[in-house]
Design a protein around this motif. Structure first.
Motif, PDB file in Angstrom:
ATOM      1  N   ALA A   7       0.821  -1.140  -0.042  1.00 42.62           N
ATOM      2  CA  ALA A   7      -0.030   0.205   0.045  1.00 42.62           C
ATOM      3  C   ALA A   7       0.874   1.226   0.045  1.00 42.62           C
ATOM      4  N   THR A   8       1.942   1.274   0.743  1.00 38.34           N
ATOM      5  CA  THR A   8       2.985   2.374   0.873  1.00 38.34           C
ATOM      6  C   THR A   8       3.485   2.487  -0.657  1.00 38.34           C
ATOM      7  N   LEU A   9       3.777   1.341  -1.386  1.00 40.92           N
ATOM      8  CA  LEU A   9       4.427   1.684  -2.644  1.00 40.92           C
ATOM      9  C   LEU A   9       3.435   2.343  -3.563  1.00 40.92           C
ATOM     10  N   ALA A  10       1.950   1.751  -3.500  1.00 36.33           N
ATOM     11  CA  ALA A  10       1.006   2.278  -4.427  1.00 36.33           C
ATOM     12  C   ALA A  10       0.572   3.610  -4.129  1.00 36.33           C
ATOM     13  N   HIS A  11       0.582   4.084  -2.905  1.00 34.81           N
ATOM     14  CA  HIS A  11       0.543   5.507  -2.512  1.00 34.81           C
ATOM     15  C   HIS A  11       1.601   6.493  -3.109  1.00 34.81           C
ATOM     16  N   THR A  12       2.799   5.847  -3.252  1.00 37.65           N
ATOM     17  CA  THR A  12       3.751   6.629  -3.729  1.00 37.65           C
ATOM     18  C   THR A  12       3.805   6.727  -5.229  1.00 37.65           C
ATOM     19  N   GLU A  13       3.359   5.773  -5.950  1.00 31.03           N
ATOM     20  CA  GLU A  13       3.064   6.043  -7.184  1.00 31.03           C
ATOM     21  C   GLU A  13       1.899   6.677  -7.435  1.00 31.03           C
ATOM     22  N   LEU A  14       0.842   6.792  -6.839  1.00 26.98           N
ATOM     23  CA  LEU A  14      -0.276   7.526  -6.687  1.00 26.98           C
ATOM     24  C   LEU A  14      -0.105   9.117  -6.730  1.00 26.98           C
ATOM     25  N   GLN A  15       0.995   9.513  -5.681  1.00 25.21           N
ATOM     26  CA  GLN A  15       1.500  10.935  -5.630  1.00 25.21           C
ATOM     27  C   GLN A  15       2.334  11.332  -6.848  1.00 25.21           C
ATOM     28  N   LYS A  16       2.844  10.294  -7.423  1.00 21.44           N
ATOM     29  CA  LYS A  16       3.882  10.698  -8.564  1.00 21.44           C
ATOM     30  C   LYS A  16       2.977  10.995  -9.686  1.00 21.44           C
ATOM     31  N   ALA A  17       1.853  10.162  -9.763  1.00 23.42           N
ATOM     32  CA  ALA A  17       0.989  10.297 -11.019  1.00 23.42           C
ATOM     33  C   ALA A  17       0.280  11.610 -10.835  1.00 23.42           C
ATOM     34  N   GLN A  18      -0.088  12.121  -9.602  1.00 25.23           N
ATOM     35  CA  GLN A  18      -0.787  13.320  -9.361  1.00 25.23           C
ATOM     36  C   GLN A  18       0.081  14.788  -9.627  1.00 25.23           C
ATOM     37  N   ASP A  19       1.159  14.204  -9.368  1.00 26.41           N
ATOM     38  CA  ASP A  19       2.327  15.467  -9.676  1.00 26.41           C
ATOM     39  C   ASP A  19       2.449  15.772 -10.986  1.00 26.41           C
ATOM     40  N   ALA A  20       2.396  14.521 -11.933  1.00 28.69           N
ATOM     41  CA  ALA A  20       2.621  14.556 -13.155  1.00 28.69           C
ATOM     42  C   ALA A  20       1.535  14.917 -14.079  1.00 28.69           C
ATOM     43  N   GLY A  21       0.308  15.101 -13.319  1.00 33.85           N
ATOM     44  CA  GLY A  21      -1.018  15.516 -14.228  1.00 33.85           C
ATOM     45  C   GLY A  21      -1.568  14.538 -14.902  1.00 33.85           C
ATOM     46  N   THR A  22      -1.519  13.222 -14.379  1.00 33.79           N
ATOM     47  CA  THR A  22      -2.004  12.166 -14.984  1.00 33.79           C
ATOM     48  C   THR A  22      -3.647  12.141 -15.186  1.00 33.79           C
ATOM     49  N   ASP A  23      -4.109  11.755 -16.447  1.00 35.39           N
ATOM     50  CA  ASP A  23      -5.538  11.715 -16.564  1.00 35.39           C
ATOM     51  C   ASP A  23      -6.226  11.214 -15.355  1.00 35.39           C
ATOM     52  N   SER A  24      -7.591  11.693 -15.172  1.00 32.82           N
ATOM     53  CA  SER A  24      -8.326  11.468 -14.088  1.00 32.82           C
ATOM     54  C   SER A  24      -8.689   9.780 -13.942  1.00 32.82           C
ATOM     55  N   SER A  25      -8.957   9.146 -15.111  1.00 34.49           N
ATOM     56  CA  SER A  25      -9.153   7.717 -15.132  1.00 34.49           C
ATOM     57  C   SER A  25      -8.212   6.841 -14.771  1.00 34.49           C
ATOM     58  N   THR A  26      -6.871   7.205 -14.918  1.00 32.82           N
ATOM     59  CA  THR A  26      -5.690   6.645 -14.390  1.00 32.82           C
ATOM     60  C   THR A  26      -5.548   6.886 -12.812  1.00 32.82           C
ATOM     61  N   LEU A  27      -5.749   8.240 -12.444  1.00 31.93           N
ATOM     62  CA  LEU A  27      -5.425   8.281 -11.042  1.00 31.93           C
ATOM     63  C   LEU A  27      -6.652   7.392 -10.240  1.00 31.93           C
ATOM     64  N   ARG A  28      -7.913   7.552 -10.898  1.00 34.38           N
ATOM     65  CA  ARG A  28      -8.911   6.789 -10.013  1.00 34.38           C
ATOM     66  C   ARG A  28      -8.458   5.230  -9.978  1.00 34.38           C
ATOM     67  N   ALA A  29      -7.917   4.672 -11.036  1.00 31.75           N
ATOM     68  CA  ALA A  29      -7.481   3.313 -10.738  1.00 31.75           C
ATOM     69  C   ALA A  29      -6.073   3.248  -9.739  1.00 31.75           C
ATOM     70  N   LEU A  30      -5.265   4.167  -9.812  1.00 29.68           N
ATOM     71  CA  LEU A  30      -4.231   4.083  -8.853  1.00 29.68           C
ATOM     72  C   LEU A  30      -5.004   4.230  -7.444  1.00 29.68           C
ATOM     73  N   LYS A  31      -5.702   4.989  -7.572  1.00 37.31           N
ATOM     74  CA  LYS A  31      -6.497   5.366  -5.861  1.00 37.31           C
ATOM     75  C   LYS A  31      -7.210   4.207  -5.508  1.00 37.31           C
ATOM     76  N   LYS A  32      -7.991   3.330  -6.539  1.00 40.17           N
ATOM     77  CA  LYS A  32      -8.490   2.178  -6.020  1.00 40.17           C
ATOM     78  C   LYS A  32      -7.541   1.117  -5.493  1.00 40.17           C
ATOM     79  N   ALA A  33      -6.398   0.973  -6.126  1.00 38.24           N
ATOM     80  CA  ALA A  33      -5.458   0.028  -6.015  1.00 38.24           C
ATOM     81  C   ALA A  33      -4.826   0.063  -4.532  1.00 38.24           C
ATOM     82  N   TRP A  34      -4.639   1.615  -4.120  1.00 39.99           N
ATOM     83  CA  TRP A  34      -3.937   1.962  -3.104  1.00 39.99           C
ATOM     84  C   TRP A  34      -5.030   1.616  -1.863  1.00 39.99           C
ATOM     85  N   PHE A  35      -6.334   2.033  -2.216  1.00 45.66           N
ATOM     86  CA  PHE A  35      -7.501   1.830  -1.067  1.00 45.66           C
ATOM     87  C   PHE A  35      -7.543   0.183  -0.833  1.00 45.66           C
TER      88      PHE A  35
END
Length: 345
Positions: free
Chosen positions: A57-85
């Motif tokens: 979960a810690t690794l998934a959260h790091t990946e999510l933060q990097k995607a947010q900082d890079a301005g990744t599209d919303s659908s990808t962010l939702r998928a990453l957030k769900k994986a972390w959740f």
């Protein structure tokens, strides 16, 4: 002898009170270890699994933060957030203290595992009962097409003067003299705006000799989130003032439905004004303003003497009286006299 009996009775009651205290303890007590080797081994397996999932979960959260900082599209962010959740849930779903808290109604919704358990609790028996009664009592499709509504995603609790209302229950009309309190258990992190509507599905229509909808209340721009589930109605925009239930004398049981409708753009678009009336159609109202049903509940009421007060004090009109049409007997003439047998045709 009596003293011994009293002493034994006192000890028995004390033991019973201690047993009750254990069953209703206010804090979680970790089960003892070192007694059953198999149990201790099971705890060790659960601990190792939880640590592994927490690391993932810690690794998934790091990946999510990097995607947010890079301005990744919303659908990808939702998928990453769900994986972390999901990983956060897995890391604590077997924790004895978490399960104990959930069984005792203690949900820290800032933690994904508690949000998951709370959502599962709602989607179990409470949702089954709600859907059964909505369909069994024809709230759906009389008000809206069941295919449009789907399954309400949020738990709506109505608070009247005499307490929380079980969906479909019969209440005294006087208990809804004031607008109901609204508790909406939703599962979104961000606040979303909702429109709350109350409508009577069984208002008699004399012109068409049938029943129609009558709107009792509309308030828009009511904010709710998983951390804010008690609706602050005073901060909303009242589009239609609240009128208490007033089922007329002689009419069947009325169904009063409260619907919570999410506003457009995932609840971010305001609805500050709208052309509304008490004689609208719910289907048209929802379609016109692009609203989405997220919560439903209803209660039923029939006439009693308190209803006449609503007609007099709120509606400023005489209370109507309905009943079956009495047909004159065939053997009675227009003048009220009995006909002769040969005239009775």
């Amino acid at each position: 002898m009596h003293a011994i009996t009293r002493t034994l009775r006192h000890r028995l009651f004390s033991t019973q009170r201690m047993a009750l205290a254990v069953r209703h303890q206010s804090t979680y007590k970790q089960p003892a270890t070192g007694v059953n080797p198999a149990y201790d081994e099971a705890l060790e397996v659960i601990r190792a699994y939880s640590e592994q999932k927490a690391h993932e979960a810690t690794l998934a959260h790091t990946e999510l933060q990097k995607a947010q900082d890079a301005g990744t599209d919303s659908s990808t962010l939702r998928a990453l957030k769900k994986a972390w959740f999901d990983l956060r849930v897995e890391s604590r779903i077997n924790d004895g203290e978490v399960l104990w808290n959930a069984r005792n109604g203690r949900f820290d919704l800032t933690e994904p595992v508690y949000e998951h358990l709370k959502q599962n609790e709602w989607q179990g028996r409470p949702l089954e009962i709600l859907m059964q009664r909505l369909l069994q009592m024809f709230v759906l499709p009389d008000m809206l097409d069941p295919r449009f509504v789907g399954t309400p995603e949020s738990q709506l609790n109505l608070q009247l003067a005499r307490g929380v209302v079980e969906p479909g229950s019969v209440v005294d009309p006087s208990s809804a003299k004031e607008r109901p309190g609204i508790e909406l258990m939703t599962f979104h992190d961000e606040p979303r705006l909702h429109t709350i509507v109350m409508v009577d599905l069984d208002e008699p229509c004399e012109a068409e000799q049938t029943f129609r909808e009558q709107f009792h209340w509309i308030v828009s721009n009511v904010s709710a989130s998983k951390m804010q589930n008690t609706a602050d109605l005073d901060k909303g925009t009242e589009l239609l003032a609240y009128v208490p239930p007033h089922p007329a004398h002689g009419t069947p049981m009325h169904r009063y439905v409260v619907a919570v409708l999410e506003q457009p753009e995932d609840g971010q678009q305001r609805l500050d004004s709208a052309q509304v009336s008490r004689d609208m159609n719910m289907r048209d109202f929802v379609t016109e303003h692009s609203l989405r049903v997220v919560g439903l509940s209803f209660f039923r009421a029939e006439w009693n003497e308190s209803v006449d007060d609503v007609y007099r004090d709120v509606l400023k009109q005489a209370a109507p009286r309905y009943g079956p049409i009495t047909m004159p007997p065939k053997n009675v003439g227009p003048d009220g006299r009995m006909k002769y047998a040969y005239e009775n045709r």
